[in-house]
Design an enzyme around this catalytic site. Structure first.
Site, PDB file in Angstrom:
ATOM      1  N   GLY A 117       0.611  -1.253  -0.211  1.00 49.09           N
ATOM      2  CA  GLY A 117       0.170  -0.001   0.058  1.00 49.09           C
ATOM      3  C   GLY A 117       1.103   1.325   0.525  1.00 49.09           C
ATOM      4  O   GLY A 117       1.532   1.171  -0.278  1.00 49.09           O
ATOM      5  N   ASP A 142      -8.340  -1.326   1.539  1.00 51.07           N
ATOM      6  CA  ASP A 142      -8.898   0.161   1.319  1.00 51.07           C
ATOM      7  C   ASP A 142      -9.620   1.599  -0.048  1.00 51.07           C
ATOM      8  O   ASP A 142      -9.964   2.269   0.481  1.00 51.07           O
ATOM      9  CB  ASP A 142      -8.345   1.267   2.110  1.00 51.07           C
ATOM     10  CG  ASP A 142      -7.871   0.751   3.638  1.00 51.07           C
ATOM     11  OD1 ASP A 142      -8.556  -0.474   4.074  1.00 51.07           O
ATOM     12  OD2 ASP A 142      -7.247   1.255   4.240  1.00 51.07           O
ATOM     13  N   MET A 184     -14.088  -1.354   7.399  1.00 51.05           N
ATOM     14  CA  MET A 184     -12.457  -1.112   7.724  1.00 51.05           C
ATOM     15  C   MET A 184     -12.464  -0.027   6.541  1.00 51.05           C
ATOM     16  O   MET A 184     -13.379   0.549   6.013  1.00 51.05           O
ATOM     17  CB  MET A 184     -11.624  -2.254   7.256  1.00 51.05           C
ATOM     18  CG  MET A 184     -11.094  -2.528   8.662  1.00 51.05           C
ATOM     19  SD  MET A 184      -9.975  -3.668   8.539  1.00 51.05           S
ATOM     20  CE  MET A 184      -9.861  -5.153   9.604  1.00 51.05           C
ATOM     21  N   GLU A 237     -14.520   2.848   9.678  1.00 47.79           N
ATOM     22  CA  GLU A 237     -13.872   3.011  11.282  1.00 47.79           C
ATOM     23  C   GLU A 237     -13.212   4.337  11.188  1.00 47.79           C
ATOM     24  O   GLU A 237     -13.598   5.121  12.242  1.00 47.79           O
ATOM     25  CB  GLU A 237     -13.372   1.839  11.152  1.00 47.79           C
ATOM     26  CG  GLU A 237     -11.883   2.521   9.944  1.00 47.79           C
ATOM     27  CD  GLU A 237     -11.044   1.124  10.214  1.00 47.79           C
ATOM     28  OE1 GLU A 237     -10.984   0.196  10.716  1.00 47.79           O
ATOM     29  OE2 GLU A 237      -9.866   1.054   8.969  1.00 47.79           O
ATOM     30  N   ARG A 282     -27.598  -2.093  18.071  1.00 47.03           N
ATOM     31  CA  ARG A 282     -26.623  -2.945  19.087  1.00 47.03           C
ATOM     32  C   ARG A 282     -25.739  -3.130  17.441  1.00 47.03           C
ATOM     33  O   ARG A 282     -26.081  -2.312  16.319  1.00 47.03           O
ATOM     34  CB  ARG A 282     -27.208  -4.652  17.775  1.00 47.03           C
ATOM     35  CG  ARG A 282     -28.114  -5.280  18.732  1.00 47.03           C
ATOM     36  CD  ARG A 282     -27.790  -5.650  20.514  1.00 47.03           C
ATOM     37  NE  ARG A 282     -28.681  -6.077  21.067  1.00 47.03           N
ATOM     38  CZ  ARG A 282     -28.524  -7.127  22.052  1.00 47.03           C
ATOM     39  NH1 ARG A 282     -27.833  -8.290  21.318  1.00 47.03           N
ATOM     40  NH2 ARG A 282     -29.990  -7.722  22.879  1.00 47.03           N
ATOM     41  N   LEU A 289     -12.477  -9.901   9.138  1.00 45.78           N
ATOM     42  CA  LEU A 289     -12.826 -10.724   7.436  1.00 45.78           C
ATOM     43  C   LEU A 289     -13.102 -10.031   6.611  1.00 45.78           C
ATOM     44  O   LEU A 289     -13.047 -10.688   5.390  1.00 45.78           O
ATOM     45  CB  LEU A 289     -14.264 -11.170   8.508  1.00 45.78           C
ATOM     46  CG  LEU A 289     -14.490 -12.154  10.071  1.00 45.78           C
ATOM     47  CD1 LEU A 289     -16.363 -11.860  10.180  1.00 45.78           C
ATOM     48  CD2 LEU A 289     -14.357 -12.983   9.869  1.00 45.78           C
ATOM     49  N   GLN A 290     -12.912  -9.045   6.501  1.00 43.75           N
ATOM     50  CA  GLN A 290     -13.045  -8.225   5.256  1.00 43.75           C
ATOM     51  C   GLN A 290     -11.066  -8.788   4.452  1.00 43.75           C
ATOM     52  O   GLN A 290     -11.475  -8.411   3.531  1.00 43.75           O
ATOM     53  CB  GLN A 290     -13.171  -6.576   5.561  1.00 43.75           C
ATOM     54  CG  GLN A 290     -14.677  -6.677   6.154  1.00 43.75           C
ATOM     55  CD  GLN A 290     -14.719  -5.446   6.737  1.00 43.75           C
ATOM     56  OE1 GLN A 290     -15.149  -4.357   5.830  1.00 43.75           O
ATOM     57  NE2 GLN A 290     -14.033  -4.898   7.910  1.00 43.75           N
TER      58      GLN A 290
HETATM   59  O1  F6P Z   1      -4.996  -0.682   5.320  1.00 38.44           O
HETATM   60  C1  F6P Z   1      -5.342  -1.957   5.439  1.00 38.44           C
HETATM   61  C2  F6P Z   1      -6.448  -1.833   7.019  1.00 38.44           C
HETATM   62  O2  F6P Z   1      -7.195  -3.240   7.299  1.00 38.44           O
HETATM   63  C3  F6P Z   1      -7.487  -1.135   7.528  1.00 38.44           C
HETATM   64  O3  F6P Z   1      -8.845  -1.100   6.552  1.00 38.44           O
HETATM   65  C4  F6P Z   1      -7.532  -1.008   8.719  1.00 38.44           C
HETATM   66  O4  F6P Z   1      -7.600   0.746   9.381  1.00 38.44           O
HETATM   67  C5  F6P Z   1      -5.752  -1.737   9.070  1.00 38.44           C
HETATM   68  O5  F6P Z   1      -5.995  -2.211   7.277  1.00 38.44           O
HETATM   69  C6  F6P Z   1      -6.142  -2.514   9.701  1.00 38.44           C
HETATM   70  O6  F6P Z   1      -4.446  -2.626  10.385  1.00 38.44           O
HETATM   71  P1  F6P Z   1      -3.804  -3.490  10.768  1.00 38.44           P
HETATM   72  O7  F6P Z   1      -4.139  -5.188  10.483  1.00 38.44           O
HETATM   73  O8  F6P Z   1      -2.487  -3.812  11.261  1.00 38.44           O
HETATM   74  O9  F6P Z   1      -4.612  -3.252  12.310  1.00 38.44           O
END
Ligand code: F6P
Length: 364
Positions: A117, A142, A184, A237, A282, A289-290
């Protein structure tokens, strides 16, 4: 034989293996090229003993539909900020980039393909400036890299998030509840927005459009009549209320510079309660999982296009560039252009207008 080294850096993402496989399969069509993988990004080169793996046809057989990466990855450290423990027990960092470049020469590496990335591609650019023959391949669920129309992994994340909306709908409807699903995406609302449209959510809150909680409540009020009804909100998030900021905390992992975003759904639930929503609320945080499981076909295709193109750019000596998808072509763009700007959701875009067109509220 000439050698190209492949490394995967940053958070994993569905499609990484399809890129690796494509590089290997394309390289196999040239008589004089061998592909090697560095284990856990560039850590494999910097570690003693070196951790690299020959990537031949057998090593990549059938990996195109596997999630994760067969050569591992890391969000920690890197050649310019290798974590070093100080005498007092605290952690500092060391620049080991020159040492790494020397080691790559010693290992007979002619070129490097760095799949990662924005953070990884900043490292690619810095290594290129030091003379390394490097090509970047963008990856992230992302979808926040501006040089490319799409990154692989994004569509898989959207699919997983959409399936979660579908599933939450049936339980929300059965219990007349409000469900908040946290997606995310860091500073970008792409995953939340696409899943909200695909899944038919009532509201979608993204970082690019700070929300007014009263407006979100107004939308939910239209969904409840005499205690009946339900509501689904997809919140990114990185979402924030007007005048507020995203909820983030420092990573507890040594050498991980990224902030950890979390808490958007719980904060929203509390704000909605305070605003007067009576229905039960809730929250579901979809989290990693994404990023897991098999990539959808679109991501496999894009990842394969990127892998083939990256190796062809090695053959052409187009170093210091990143592979990018610019519909309908896959092209090379200079790394500084690729890392210069984030790709965020434009509040005036067609996608946002479409969401509003089907009644999705953004709280604006
Ligand atoms: O950049 C990808 C990502 O999955 C984001 O969507 C998320 O905020 C972050 O990485 C989570 O990172 P880590 O797996 O290091 O907690």
């Amino acid at each position: 034989m000439k050698r190209v080294l492949v490394a995967t850096g940053g958070g994993d993402c569905p499609g990484l293996n399809a890129v690796i496989r494509a590089v290997v399969k394309r390289a196999a069509q040239e008589k004089d090229w061998e592909v090697v993988g560095s284990i856990q990004s560039f850590d494999g080169i910097l570690k003693e003993p070196t951790e690299i793996k020959i990537l031949d046809d057998a090593a990549v057989k059938g990996i195109h539909y596997q999630g994760g990466t067969i050569i591992g990855t890391t969000t920690k450290g890197g050649p310019f900020a290798w974590p070093v423990k100080n005498k007092d027990g605290s952690w500092g960092s060391a620049d080991r980039s020159d040492e790494m470049i020397r080691k790559l020469q010693y290992l007979g590496i002619d070129a490097v393909i760095s799949i990662g990335g924005d953070g990884s591609q900043k490292i690619s650019q810095a290594l290129y400036e030091k003379g390394l023959n490097i090509i970047g391949v963008p990856k992230t669920i992302d979808n926040d890299l501006s040089a490319t129309d799409f990154t692989f992994g994004y569509q898989t994340a959207v699919q997983i998030c959409t399936e979660a909306v579908d599933k939450l709908k049936t339980t929300a409807a059965s219990h007349n509840r409000v469900f908040i699903l946290e997606a995310m995406g860091r500073d970008a609302g792409w995953i939340a927005l696409s899943a909200a449209i695909a899944g038919g959510a009532e509201a979608c809150l993204i970082p690019e459009i700070p929300y007014d909680i009263k407006k979100v409540k107004e939308k939910l009020d239209t969904r409840f009549l005499k205690g009946k009804g339900f509501g689904i909100i997809v919140v990114a998030e990185g979402a924030m209320p007007k005048g507020g900021s995203a909820l983030a905390e420092e990573s507890t992992e040594v050498g991980n510079p990224n902030l950890k975003l979390s808490g958007a759904a719980d904060r929203l639930a509390a704000e909605l309660k305070e605003a007067g929503i009576e229905a039960d609320i809730r929250t579901t945080v979809l989290g990693h999982l994404q990023r897991g499981g098999i990539p959808v076909a679109y991501d496999r295709v894009l990842a394969t296009q990127f892998g083939v193109k990256a190796f062809e750019m090695v053959l052409e000596g187009k170093f210091g560039q990143m592979v990018a998808y610019r519909h309908p072509e896959v092209v090379g763009v200079p790394l500084p252009e690729a890392i210069g700007q984030q790709n965020l959701v434009d509040p005036k875009s067609n996608l946002v207008a479409t969401a509003k067109g089907v009644g999705i509220a953004f709280g604006d």
